[in-house]
Motif scaffolding. Sequence first.
Motif, PDB file in Angstrom:
ATOM      1  N   ALA A  85      51.637  33.183  60.689  1.00 36.04           N
ATOM      2  CA  ALA A  85      50.950  32.665  59.755  1.00 36.04           C
ATOM      3  C   ALA A  85      51.859  32.295  58.510  1.00 36.04           C
ATOM      4  O   ALA A  85      51.918  31.123  57.674  1.00 36.04           O
ATOM      5  CB  ALA A  85      49.653  33.230  59.487  1.00 36.04           C
ATOM      6  N   GLU A  86      52.613  33.457  58.156  1.00 34.08           N
ATOM      7  CA  GLU A  86      53.515  33.303  56.961  1.00 34.08           C
ATOM      8  C   GLU A  86      54.578  32.171  57.028  1.00 34.08           C
ATOM      9  O   GLU A  86      54.744  31.730  56.272  1.00 34.08           O
ATOM     10  CB  GLU A  86      54.193  34.644  56.662  1.00 34.08           C
ATOM     11  CG  GLU A  86      55.232  34.813  55.747  1.00 34.08           C
ATOM     12  CD  GLU A  86      54.804  35.588  54.278  1.00 34.08           C
ATOM     13  OE1 GLU A  86      55.630  35.168  53.535  1.00 34.08           O
ATOM     14  OE2 GLU A  86      54.008  36.392  54.572  1.00 34.08           O
ATOM     15  N   ALA A  87      54.883  32.322  58.315  1.00 28.92           N
ATOM     16  CA  ALA A  87      55.864  31.121  58.603  1.00 28.92           C
ATOM     17  C   ALA A  87      55.576  29.641  58.386  1.00 28.92           C
ATOM     18  O   ALA A  87      55.996  28.862  58.009  1.00 28.92           O
ATOM     19  CB  ALA A  87      56.629  31.311  60.068  1.00 28.92           C
ATOM     20  N   CYS A  88      54.270  29.533  58.934  1.00 28.46           N
ATOM     21  CA  CYS A  88      53.492  28.326  58.625  1.00 28.46           C
ATOM     22  C   CYS A  88      53.167  27.950  57.414  1.00 28.46           C
ATOM     23  O   CYS A  88      53.565  26.832  56.806  1.00 28.46           O
ATOM     24  CB  CYS A  88      52.037  28.359  59.530  1.00 28.46           C
ATOM     25  SG  CYS A  88      51.142  26.906  59.333  1.00 28.46           S
ATOM     26  N   ALA A  89      53.125  28.907  56.525  1.00 24.26           N
ATOM     27  CA  ALA A  89      52.958  28.786  55.069  1.00 24.26           C
ATOM     28  C   ALA A  89      54.056  28.284  54.520  1.00 24.26           C
ATOM     29  O   ALA A  89      54.174  27.283  53.537  1.00 24.26           O
ATOM     30  CB  ALA A  89      52.277  29.995  54.389  1.00 24.26           C
ATOM     31  N   ARG A  90      55.353  28.969  54.894  1.00 18.00           N
ATOM     32  CA  ARG A  90      56.793  28.745  54.397  1.00 18.00           C
ATOM     33  C   ARG A  90      57.118  27.300  54.739  1.00 18.00           C
ATOM     34  O   ARG A  90      57.790  26.587  54.014  1.00 18.00           O
ATOM     35  CB  ARG A  90      57.578  29.650  54.885  1.00 18.00           C
ATOM     36  CG  ARG A  90      57.082  31.158  54.469  1.00 18.00           C
ATOM     37  CD  ARG A  90      57.685  31.514  52.999  1.00 18.00           C
ATOM     38  NE  ARG A  90      57.206  32.758  52.741  1.00 18.00           N
ATOM     39  CZ  ARG A  90      56.993  33.061  51.529  1.00 18.00           C
ATOM     40  NH1 ARG A  90      56.890  32.237  50.443  1.00 18.00           N
ATOM     41  NH2 ARG A  90      56.351  34.372  51.053  1.00 18.00           N
ATOM     42  N   ILE A  91      56.722  26.773  56.045  1.00 12.27           N
ATOM     43  CA  ILE A  91      56.906  25.505  56.483  1.00 12.27           C
ATOM     44  C   ILE A  91      56.317  24.405  55.577  1.00 12.27           C
ATOM     45  O   ILE A  91      56.753  23.489  54.963  1.00 12.27           O
ATOM     46  CB  ILE A  91      56.550  25.125  57.788  1.00 12.27           C
ATOM     47  CG1 ILE A  91      57.633  26.157  58.706  1.00 12.27           C
ATOM     48  CG2 ILE A  91      56.552  23.878  58.477  1.00 12.27           C
ATOM     49  CD1 ILE A  91      57.172  26.109  60.196  1.00 12.27           C
ATOM     50  N   ILE A  92      54.953  24.872  55.255  1.00 19.53           N
ATOM     51  CA  ILE A  92      54.292  23.800  54.231  1.00 19.53           C
ATOM     52  C   ILE A  92      54.859  23.792  52.902  1.00 19.53           C
ATOM     53  O   ILE A  92      55.078  22.704  52.498  1.00 19.53           O
ATOM     54  CB  ILE A  92      52.772  24.353  54.229  1.00 19.53           C
ATOM     55  CG1 ILE A  92      52.049  24.070  55.437  1.00 19.53           C
ATOM     56  CG2 ILE A  92      51.979  23.484  52.995  1.00 19.53           C
ATOM     57  CD1 ILE A  92      51.677  22.651  55.873  1.00 19.53           C
ATOM     58  N   LEU A  93      55.348  24.753  52.557  1.00 19.94           N
ATOM     59  CA  LEU A  93      55.934  24.831  51.084  1.00 19.94           C
ATOM     60  C   LEU A  93      57.282  23.962  51.330  1.00 19.94           C
ATOM     61  O   LEU A  93      57.691  23.242  50.152  1.00 19.94           O
ATOM     62  CB  LEU A  93      56.093  26.279  50.604  1.00 19.94           C
ATOM     63  CG  LEU A  93      54.889  27.085  50.253  1.00 19.94           C
ATOM     64  CD1 LEU A  93      55.127  28.557  50.151  1.00 19.94           C
ATOM     65  CD2 LEU A  93      54.366  26.543  49.008  1.00 19.94           C
ATOM     66  N   ALA A  94      58.085  24.391  52.390  1.00 25.05           N
ATOM     67  CA  ALA A  94      59.173  23.556  52.538  1.00 25.05           C
ATOM     68  C   ALA A  94      59.081  21.997  52.648  1.00 25.05           C
ATOM     69  O   ALA A  94      59.830  21.215  51.907  1.00 25.05           O
ATOM     70  CB  ALA A  94      60.105  23.977  53.561  1.00 25.05           C
ATOM     71  N   VAL A  95      57.990  21.522  53.182  1.00 31.37           N
ATOM     72  CA  VAL A  95      57.812  20.058  53.197  1.00 31.37           C
ATOM     73  C   VAL A  95      57.492  19.805  51.906  1.00 31.37           C
ATOM     74  O   VAL A  95      57.889  18.564  51.560  1.00 31.37           O
ATOM     75  CB  VAL A  95      56.539  19.849  54.282  1.00 31.37           C
ATOM     76  CG1 VAL A  95      56.074  18.622  54.181  1.00 31.37           C
ATOM     77  CG2 VAL A  95      56.848  20.186  55.554  1.00 31.37           C
ATOM     78  N   HIS A  96      56.547  20.372  51.022  1.00 27.42           N
ATOM     79  CA  HIS A  96      56.221  20.171  49.939  1.00 27.42           C
ATOM     80  C   HIS A  96      57.446  19.932  49.020  1.00 27.42           C
ATOM     81  O   HIS A  96      57.342  19.081  48.131  1.00 27.42           O
ATOM     82  CB  HIS A  96      55.176  21.214  49.177  1.00 27.42           C
ATOM     83  CG  HIS A  96      54.720  20.991  47.836  1.00 27.42           C
ATOM     84  ND1 HIS A  96      54.045  19.797  47.488  1.00 27.42           N
ATOM     85  CD2 HIS A  96      54.947  21.612  46.720  1.00 27.42           C
ATOM     86  CE1 HIS A  96      53.820  19.781  46.142  1.00 27.42           C
ATOM     87  NE2 HIS A  96      54.283  20.705  45.762  1.00 27.42           N
ATOM     88  N   GLN A  97      58.558  20.740  48.941  1.00 31.17           N
ATOM     89  CA  GLN A  97      59.709  20.648  48.418  1.00 31.17           C
ATOM     90  C   GLN A  97      60.524  19.498  48.741  1.00 31.17           C
ATOM     91  O   GLN A  97      61.389  19.583  48.022  1.00 31.17           O
ATOM     92  CB  GLN A  97      60.278  22.083  48.331  1.00 31.17           C
ATOM     93  CG  GLN A  97      59.510  23.037  47.610  1.00 31.17           C
ATOM     94  CD  GLN A  97      60.155  24.423  47.814  1.00 31.17           C
ATOM     95  OE1 GLN A  97      61.106  24.693  48.457  1.00 31.17           O
ATOM     96  NE2 GLN A  97      59.232  25.400  47.172  1.00 31.17           N
TER      97      GLN A  97
END
Length: 162
Positions: free
Chosen positions: A149-161
């Motif tokens: 779940a944490e990895a998924c959140a980090r992926i979403i944040l990376a997409v946003h950036q």
Amino acid sequence: MTTFVALDFETADHGRDSTCSVGLIRVEDDQVVHRVHYLICPPRASFRFTHIHGIRWQDMADQPTFGERWAAIQPLLQGAAFLAAHNASFDKGVLYACCDLYDMPRPVQSFACTVQLARQTWNLRSTKLPHVCAYLGIELEHHQALSDAEACARIILAVHQS
């Protein structure tokens, strides 16, 4: 960025209602504000996926059911603009099956799929979670619900950036 919750379920058997573990990461204003992991007693003692996640019936027999855990899970979802998961159709199916089993309303949020986002954003062809994490330099203990779940959140944040 808006508030979202990344989640990951591990299941005991082929039934979507057989969740035995859930990790939830709540993100507000690009910051992880809440991390939680719950073990959940599935509705059947048949464990077919212990070889994947290491969870056994003996570990779960005394844990609360999804219905009993819902009171702690549901508030984390409140106010989230969307839910995120890697291969979202699987986690959405598990969440909905568990809600249905315990006669609880399904969350209203849409799901963002980090498999699709990784393909669209970085043109990755191997979009398995370990591969996306390696590409982005994200630490991962694969098939441990909180780590996924944490990895998924980090992926979403990376997409946003991006």
